[in-house]
Design a protein around this motif. Structure first.
Motif, PDB file in Angstrom:
ATOM      1  N   ILE A  65      27.427  -6.462 139.957  1.00  0.00           N
ATOM      2  CA  ILE A  65      28.540  -6.123 139.072  1.00  0.00           C
ATOM      3  C   ILE A  65      28.116  -5.124 137.995  1.00  0.00           C
ATOM      4  O   ILE A  65      28.956  -4.455 137.402  1.00  0.00           O
ATOM      5  CB  ILE A  65      29.155  -7.393 138.445  1.00  0.00           C
ATOM      6  N   THR A  66      26.811  -5.002 137.738  1.00  0.00           N
ATOM      7  CA  THR A  66      26.376  -4.062 136.697  1.00  0.00           C
ATOM      8  C   THR A  66      26.256  -2.635 137.237  1.00  0.00           C
ATOM      9  O   THR A  66      26.029  -1.710 136.475  1.00  0.00           O
ATOM     10  CB  THR A  66      25.031  -4.474 136.061  1.00  0.00           C
ATOM     11  N   PRO A 100      27.883   0.609 138.102  1.00  0.00           N
ATOM     12  CA  PRO A 100      29.203   1.124 137.702  1.00  0.00           C
ATOM     13  C   PRO A 100      30.060   1.608 138.859  1.00  0.00           C
ATOM     14  O   PRO A 100      31.227   1.927 138.668  1.00  0.00           O
ATOM     15  CB  PRO A 100      28.865   2.276 136.745  1.00  0.00           C
ATOM     16  N   PRO A 132      33.116  -1.578 139.721  1.00  0.00           N
ATOM     17  CA  PRO A 132      34.342  -1.959 139.010  1.00  0.00           C
ATOM     18  C   PRO A 132      35.610  -1.259 139.490  1.00  0.00           C
ATOM     19  O   PRO A 132      36.650  -1.904 139.634  1.00  0.00           O
ATOM     20  CB  PRO A 132      34.015  -1.615 137.552  1.00  0.00           C
ATOM     21  N   ILE A 191      31.478   7.911 138.973  1.00  0.00           N
ATOM     22  CA  ILE A 191      31.572   6.763 138.059  1.00  0.00           C
ATOM     23  C   ILE A 191      32.181   7.254 136.749  1.00  0.00           C
ATOM     24  O   ILE A 191      32.199   8.468 136.478  1.00  0.00           O
ATOM     25  CB  ILE A 191      30.187   6.115 137.811  1.00  0.00           C
ATOM     26  N   PRO A 192      32.726   6.364 135.922  1.00  0.00           N
ATOM     27  CA  PRO A 192      33.390   6.814 134.699  1.00  0.00           C
ATOM     28  C   PRO A 192      32.505   7.720 133.832  1.00  0.00           C
ATOM     29  O   PRO A 192      32.980   8.677 133.239  1.00  0.00           O
ATOM     30  CB  PRO A 192      33.704   5.494 133.972  1.00  0.00           C
TER      31      PRO A 192
END
Lengths: 349, 349
Positions: free
Chosen positions: A71-72, A74, A77, A291-292
């Motif tokens: 989950i870490t 990126p 999500p 990724i963001p």
């Protein structure tokens, strides 16, 4: 106090149990007045229908298991957000199963996947989605493969962005090779000839596809792929730094690097800056994944989007149809997209 | 084919059903040889103990519900990783309930929290953890508060980094006010006098605490808090950009900004760079949260860590003890930590 049952609610409302059930499950229309009366009683007694008992009868739990690696990271999500959004609209809930331990041992991870498969079967989920882990291995063992294939005989299983060779499992995936081709061609179109590749793992199939897409595009354009400029160093920002330092120590630098993910590009950007180089003037960088942070960095990263949010939504929709025993195509391919931002420019020389 | 039951396994292994149950649940030691024999039979018959039936008997499901606002917010993965790690070690599994819709309507979010509370009760989870959402409201409605308080009478409920005024719910939280004090004092110790605050929402209690910590520290040091330099603009990178533009348009700039989170600091960094300012030479920036990007950016962000991974681990441990009916303290406070990196320096003038 004796707990209130569905029979008590039905009795007090003067309707059948089936009608209460229809309101609870929203499974068929019920007259407005009747519905309101039942809802008021549910509210009055704080009635909780027993989902466990109900699912034993219905053989459906309304839950889906998602087995994913970390989950870490990126990357996940956005994918999970897409899955979640679509799950919500279809009335499912999740068991989210994160398989990476803090120790980060790969064998541990596959072992944990096995545990979760077993737990999810035990919890009688309606379907299982797998992302990452063993399904990204270039050569998964027969044991790892068989376990999933056997599971898929008993419950719908869908693989996202991966595969298990020799099986006929349902899959949805972004075309990673095409993504790598888009990134490499973009650099060539800008005029770059001396292009390096950095990041990834040789034991992971998606890394291999990215390397293949890079190599194929270079060759199609008559450009040499230098072995010493193919740095398969992992996926972290730190390994991006290391890759830059390796390139820098060789004396001659490439004018552009195709990075196997955005973290690699970020690490490389930081190391290049420390070495006094400007991006993109002295060195163009393309990332992968979008990724963001790719749009937060200075300069913003040119990258390849695997359209994870859409992939997530489509995956859930596919699984839903598999659960409903509809016929779906075994493979769904999503086209990646090149996103040109600020970290690429024509070479100086 | 008749499905294999726990009785069949026990019979063939020549042991009692209780012994098989012990192996399945790992609930008590079983002789090594016996354990191996049972495991072999479980393997042989691909035996799946029926968790639903079992949990109806045991009145425990081994599942925990986590209600949280948004998986795409980079603050949450570290917290969830801590929760997950500890849950794993204690044998729990998760229902992860993400309450933000793509529309981002706040009322929708609280409505969805209510839905999830109801679903989790229906699924008979052993405990519920809430993070964000209504528990971060400065003034939650009585209805929102009562619902959680009522739920907590029936199942252990733990709030992370939030509260519901007027209730006596179990809480674990980082001291956000102290975090803001550390950040502000760091800037003052570097010699800054003209310090702005940017980001957050006035309706959120954690924003209010950060503003209060900033204000208190400024006043304690005899420094003026300028109303026009307190820009409560939200939590996104874009709102960080906007906040910088507002400051910039006023003619006189502060020498430092305490940003209510790291995304605000990142947005402000980008906008400052575009306006020709150097960070930290012309403008010092402190972020908040220590999301992974904080150490990716150039310069790396000075920030405040709320130690979310540790908070996650401790939260799960607390909830586990609540489920076991142990006595635990109602409030657990975690001290935040100032992380000095590269985005702060003494002011030029």
């Amino acid at each position: 106090m004796k707990p209130v049952t569905i029979y008590d609610i039905a009795k007090e409302a003067g309707v059948s149990v089936a009608t209460v059930s229809r309101v609870l499950n929203n499974s068929a229309p019920v007259k407005h007045e009747t519905r309101d009366k039942i809802k008021d009683l549910i509210q009055k007694y704080q009635f909780q229908p027993n989902a466990l008992a109900r699912s034993l009868l219905k053989k459906e739990t309304g839950t889906i298991g998602i087995i994913f690696p970390d989950i870490t990271n990126p990357f996940f999500p956005m994918l999970l957000a897409g899955l979640e959004e679509e799950a919500r609209s279809k009335g499912y809930h999740f068991f989210l199963c994160d398989t990476v331990s803090t120790m980060g041992q790969m064998e541990d991870q596959y072992e944990r996947e096995s545990q979760y498969i077993s737990i999810l079967m035990e919890k009688q989920v309606d379907g299982i989605i797998m992302v990452g882990g063993r399904i990204n291995l270039a050569r998964p063992s027969k044991e790892l493969t068989t376990e999933v294939a056997e599971t898929a005989k008993r419950v719908p299983v869908l693989l996202i962005n991966g595969q298990l060779p020799g099986t006929d499992l349902n899959r949805i995936y972004a075309d990673e090779r095409l993504g790598a081709e888009l990134a490499t061609q973009h650099l060539i179109d800008l005029g770059h000839r001396r292009i390096a590749f950095a990041g990834g793992y040789r034991f992971m199939s998606n890394s291999v596809q990215r390397i293949q897409g890079f190599r194929k595009t270079m060759e199609r354009n008559g450009l040499a792929v230098r072995p010493e400029w193919t740095l398969v160093t992992g996926y972290s920002a730190d390994s991006g730094k290391e890759a830059f330092e390796t390139l820098h120590s060789m004396g001659e630098l490439p004018t552009a690097v195709f990075c196997a993910n955005d973290q690699i590009a970020i690490g490389m950007l930081k190391a290049a800056r420390k070495a006094g180089l400007k991006v993109p003037e002295d060195l163009s960088l393309v990332g992968f994944d979008d990724i963001p942070y790719a749009s937060y960095s200075i300069p913003e990263l040119t990258t390849v989007s695997l359209r994870s949010y859409e992939v997530g939504r489509s995956a859930l929709d596919l699984l839903h149809r598999m659960i409903g025993k509809e016929k779906v195509s075994k493979r769904t391919v999503v086209k990646p997209e090149l996103i040109v931002r600020e970290s690429t420019a024509p070479p100086r020389c």
